[in-house]
Design an enzyme around this catalytic site. Structure first.
Site, PDB file in Angstrom:
ATOM      1  N   SER A  31       0.988  -1.253  -0.061  1.00  0.00           N
ATOM      2  CA  SER A  31       0.030   0.043   0.016  1.00  0.00           C
ATOM      3  C   SER A  31       0.836   1.358   0.058  1.00  0.00           C
ATOM      4  O   SER A  31       1.570   1.487   0.911  1.00  0.00           O
ATOM      5  CB  SER A  31      -0.704   0.039   1.338  1.00  0.00           C
ATOM      6  OG  SER A  31      -2.013  -0.711   1.140  1.00  0.00           O
ATOM      7  N   HIS A  62      -3.385   1.057  -4.713  1.00  0.00           N
ATOM      8  CA  HIS A  62      -2.943  -0.240  -5.399  1.00  0.00           C
ATOM      9  C   HIS A  62      -3.220  -0.024  -6.942  1.00  0.00           C
ATOM     10  O   HIS A  62      -4.333  -0.144  -7.262  1.00  0.00           O
ATOM     11  CB  HIS A  62      -3.613  -1.525  -4.778  1.00  0.00           C
ATOM     12  CG  HIS A  62      -2.935  -1.886  -3.641  1.00  0.00           C
ATOM     13  ND1 HIS A  62      -1.944  -3.128  -3.280  1.00  0.00           N
ATOM     14  CD2 HIS A  62      -2.959  -1.375  -2.259  1.00  0.00           C
ATOM     15  CE1 HIS A  62      -1.576  -3.132  -2.209  1.00  0.00           C
ATOM     16  NE2 HIS A  62      -2.464  -2.043  -1.402  1.00  0.00           N
ATOM     17  N   HIS A  84      -5.950  -8.870  -1.902  1.00  0.00           N
ATOM     18  CA  HIS A  84      -5.882  -9.411  -0.415  1.00  0.00           C
ATOM     19  C   HIS A  84      -7.189 -10.214  -0.487  1.00  0.00           C
ATOM     20  O   HIS A  84      -8.202 -10.280  -1.110  1.00  0.00           O
ATOM     21  CB  HIS A  84      -6.199  -7.920   0.343  1.00  0.00           C
ATOM     22  CG  HIS A  84      -5.183  -7.010   0.242  1.00  0.00           C
ATOM     23  ND1 HIS A  84      -5.287  -6.236  -1.005  1.00  0.00           N
ATOM     24  CD2 HIS A  84      -4.123  -6.864   0.800  1.00  0.00           C
ATOM     25  CE1 HIS A  84      -4.046  -5.306  -0.537  1.00  0.00           C
ATOM     26  NE2 HIS A  84      -3.353  -5.727   0.392  1.00  0.00           N
ATOM     27  N   TYR A  86      -9.036  -9.941   1.865  1.00  0.00           N
ATOM     28  CA  TYR A  86     -10.436  -9.068   2.493  1.00  0.00           C
ATOM     29  C   TYR A  86     -11.222  -8.763   1.190  1.00  0.00           C
ATOM     30  O   TYR A  86     -12.409  -8.077   1.545  1.00  0.00           O
ATOM     31  CB  TYR A  86     -10.122  -8.063   3.089  1.00  0.00           C
ATOM     32  CG  TYR A  86      -9.260  -7.080   2.716  1.00  0.00           C
ATOM     33  CD1 TYR A  86      -9.726  -6.306   1.834  1.00  0.00           C
ATOM     34  CD2 TYR A  86      -7.764  -6.870   3.264  1.00  0.00           C
ATOM     35  CE1 TYR A  86      -8.854  -4.919   1.368  1.00  0.00           C
ATOM     36  CE2 TYR A  86      -7.027  -5.963   2.717  1.00  0.00           C
ATOM     37  CZ  TYR A  86      -7.526  -5.013   1.730  1.00  0.00           C
ATOM     38  OH  TYR A  86      -6.738  -4.060   1.278  1.00  0.00           O
ATOM     39  N   GLU A  87     -10.761  -8.684   0.042  1.00  0.00           N
ATOM     40  CA  GLU A  87     -11.352  -8.129  -1.010  1.00  0.00           C
ATOM     41  C   GLU A  87     -12.371  -9.293  -1.693  1.00  0.00           C
ATOM     42  O   GLU A  87     -13.278  -9.164  -2.688  1.00  0.00           O
ATOM     43  CB  GLU A  87     -10.457  -7.907  -2.314  1.00  0.00           C
ATOM     44  CG  GLU A  87      -9.659  -6.763  -2.046  1.00  0.00           C
ATOM     45  CD  GLU A  87      -8.488  -6.360  -2.949  1.00  0.00           C
ATOM     46  OE1 GLU A  87      -8.812  -5.794  -4.067  1.00  0.00           O
ATOM     47  OE2 GLU A  87      -7.287  -6.883  -3.022  1.00  0.00           O
ATOM     48  N   ALA A 114       2.568  -2.428   4.146  1.00  0.00           N
ATOM     49  CA  ALA A 114       2.494  -1.361   5.002  1.00  0.00           C
ATOM     50  C   ALA A 114       1.860  -2.074   6.217  1.00  0.00           C
ATOM     51  O   ALA A 114       0.942  -3.163   6.126  1.00  0.00           O
ATOM     52  CB  ALA A 114       1.085  -0.369   4.459  1.00  0.00           C
ATOM     53  N   MET A 212      -2.432  -7.067   6.731  1.00  0.00           N
ATOM     54  CA  MET A 212      -3.479  -7.760   5.904  1.00  0.00           C
ATOM     55  C   MET A 212      -2.794  -8.744   4.510  1.00  0.00           C
ATOM     56  O   MET A 212      -3.710  -8.835   3.636  1.00  0.00           O
ATOM     57  CB  MET A 212      -4.707  -6.971   5.450  1.00  0.00           C
ATOM     58  CG  MET A 212      -5.150  -6.132   6.710  1.00  0.00           C
ATOM     59  SD  MET A 212      -6.237  -5.160   6.199  1.00  0.00           S
ATOM     60  CE  MET A 212      -6.396  -3.961   7.796  1.00  0.00           C
ATOM     61  N   SER A 213      -1.714  -8.895   4.638  1.00  0.00           N
ATOM     62  CA  SER A 213      -0.983  -9.679   3.584  1.00  0.00           C
ATOM     63  C   SER A 213       0.147 -10.370   3.623  1.00  0.00           C
ATOM     64  O   SER A 213       0.421 -10.705   4.753  1.00  0.00           O
ATOM     65  CB  SER A 213      -0.727  -8.443   2.393  1.00  0.00           C
ATOM     66  OG  SER A 213       0.536  -7.673   3.066  1.00  0.00           O
ATOM     67  N   ASN A 236       2.036   3.098  10.964  1.00  0.00           N
ATOM     68  CA  ASN A 236       1.345   3.606  12.222  1.00  0.00           C
ATOM     69  C   ASN A 236       1.407   2.691  13.435  1.00  0.00           C
ATOM     70  O   ASN A 236       1.755   1.328  13.311  1.00  0.00           O
ATOM     71  CB  ASN A 236      -0.318   3.701  11.985  1.00  0.00           C
ATOM     72  CG  ASN A 236      -0.853   2.238  11.591  1.00  0.00           C
ATOM     73  OD1 ASN A 236      -0.696   1.859  10.299  1.00  0.00           O
ATOM     74  ND2 ASN A 236      -1.295   1.556  12.299  1.00  0.00           N
ATOM     75  N   HIS A 248      -6.935   4.394   6.624  1.00  0.00           N
ATOM     76  CA  HIS A 248      -6.163   4.092   5.267  1.00  0.00           C
ATOM     77  C   HIS A 248      -5.428   5.372   4.873  1.00  0.00           C
ATOM     78  O   HIS A 248      -4.215   5.279   4.206  1.00  0.00           O
ATOM     79  CB  HIS A 248      -7.034   3.594   4.360  1.00  0.00           C
ATOM     80  CG  HIS A 248      -6.318   3.018   3.002  1.00  0.00           C
ATOM     81  ND1 HIS A 248      -5.383   1.969   3.105  1.00  0.00           N
ATOM     82  CD2 HIS A 248      -6.255   3.139   1.807  1.00  0.00           C
ATOM     83  CE1 HIS A 248      -4.915   1.706   1.999  1.00  0.00           C
ATOM     84  NE2 HIS A 248      -5.504   2.372   1.142  1.00  0.00           N
TER      85      HIS A 248
HETATM   86  N1  HPA Z   1      -3.313  -3.052  11.160  1.00  0.00           N
HETATM   87  C1  HPA Z   1      -3.602  -3.907  10.024  1.00  0.00           C
HETATM   88  N2  HPA Z   1      -3.041  -3.607   8.741  1.00  0.00           N
HETATM   89  C2  HPA Z   1      -2.296  -2.376   8.668  1.00  0.00           C
HETATM   90  C3  HPA Z   1      -1.936  -1.435   9.763  1.00  0.00           C
HETATM   91  C4  HPA Z   1      -2.655  -1.715  10.956  1.00  0.00           C
HETATM   92  O1  HPA Z   1      -2.481  -1.220  12.020  1.00  0.00           O
HETATM   93  N3  HPA Z   1      -1.509  -0.525   9.306  1.00  0.00           N
HETATM   94  C5  HPA Z   1      -1.149  -0.709   7.832  1.00  0.00           C
HETATM   95  N4  HPA Z   1      -1.742  -1.974   7.710  1.00  0.00           N
END
Ligand code: HPA
Length: 278
Positions: A31, A62, A84, A86-87, A114, A212-213, A236, A248
């Site tokens: 990301s 993306h 992903h 989740y998609e 990310a 998430m990947s 973050n 996001h």
């Molecule tokens: N959690 C899950 N996926 C993420 C995060 C997070 O805090 N930051 C970027 N991708």
């Protein structure tokens, strides 16, 4: 299984005919990290949406295409955007790009993402070299009949992230004066971010970062015999550690801010993997 192999074969024929080179290294850009493509000498681009039976990325940030070209003298295929779980795709679809890159001839796969920082010593903006992963909270992507022509039924996962590649990344970071964290990445399904209680659980389980990947792609790549390396950008601090709600937008902004450092590190590392083909 014939179906997966047939889909892969069709995708491979379609993409190889348009690639213009045989890649040595595959790079998956996470990301907000898609700008790395500016550092490549691009030979060709293939949109996922043009490839028969191929999943497309629906996530903002993306772009959804393969780029073929060179980083330094290393021939690469870059995924500008991934798909992903989740998609709504099956895990088999999620790992199809990694399998396709293996079929196209890569020997090494660099996965980037990310991620949220779980380790309290980390800070937003840190880069983390992935030393290992926890994929126990997502369906294993190899469930189903085994693709014997790709790899063994019960692949070993004792060293998913290749030690020698890790040493090379660390050496590059050192040379460039880029500080690099190391740690365990945990993949959850998303798309909701975690609760503070979930983050405390992940921390107790030994995770340093969450996303998430990546982990399922790494499993598929190891199954196919590829050498794997992974780098997370901590965009973050995770829920409950960060004082503000996650978004996001924040992830994309942090990725933009780290783009130069991330690009310098990846460019240096990939250039160093050159065999004299480009
Ligand atoms: N959690 C899950 N996926 C993420 C995060 C997070 O805090 N930051 C970027 N991708």
């Amino acid at each position: 299984m014939a179906d997966i192999m047939e889909k892969l074969e069709n995708a491979k024929n379609f993409v190889s005919a348009r690639a213009g080179l045989v890649p040595e290294v595959g790079i998956v850009l996470g990301s907000g990290l898609g700008d790395f493509a500016q550092r490549m000498e691009i030979v060709s681009a293939v949109d996922y949406s043009d490839i028969p039976d191929f999943p497309r990325s629906t996530v903002e940030g993306h772009q959804g295409r393969f780029l073929f070209g060179c980083v330094g003298k290393t021939p690469v295929v870059v995924m500008q955007g991934r798909v992903h779980y989740y998609e709504g795709y099956s895990m088999q679809d999620v790992i199809m790009p990694a399998r396709l890159m293996a079929q196209m001839g890569i020997s090494t796969l660099l996965l980037t993402n990310a991620a949220g920082g779980v380790n309290k010593d980390f800070a937003a903006g840190d880069l983390m070299l992935i030393t290992d992963h926890i994929a126990a909270f997502v369906p294993n992507p190899l469930i189903g009949s085994n693709a014997d022509s790709i790899g063994t039924r019960f692949p070993d996962m004792s060293e998913v992230y290749d030690r020698s590649l890790r040493e090379q990344v660390l050496a590059c970071a050192d040379k460039l004066g880029i500080s690099l964290r190391q740690g365990v990445y945990c993949q959850l399904t998303g798309p909701s971010y975690e609760t503070p209680a979930e983050i405390r659980m992940l921390s107790a389980f030994g995770a340093d970062a969450v996303g998430m990947s990546t982990a399922v792609e790494a499993i598929a790549a190891r199954h196919a015999g590829l050498k794997v390396c992974g780098i997370s950008l901590i965009t973050n601090m995770a829920a409950g550690i960060s004082p503000v709600p996650l978004s996001h937008e924040e992830v994309k902004q942090a990725a933009d801010a780290a783009a130069k450092r991330f690009g310098d590190l990846v460019e240096n590392f990939i250039s160093g993997l050159a065999k004299p083909t480009c």
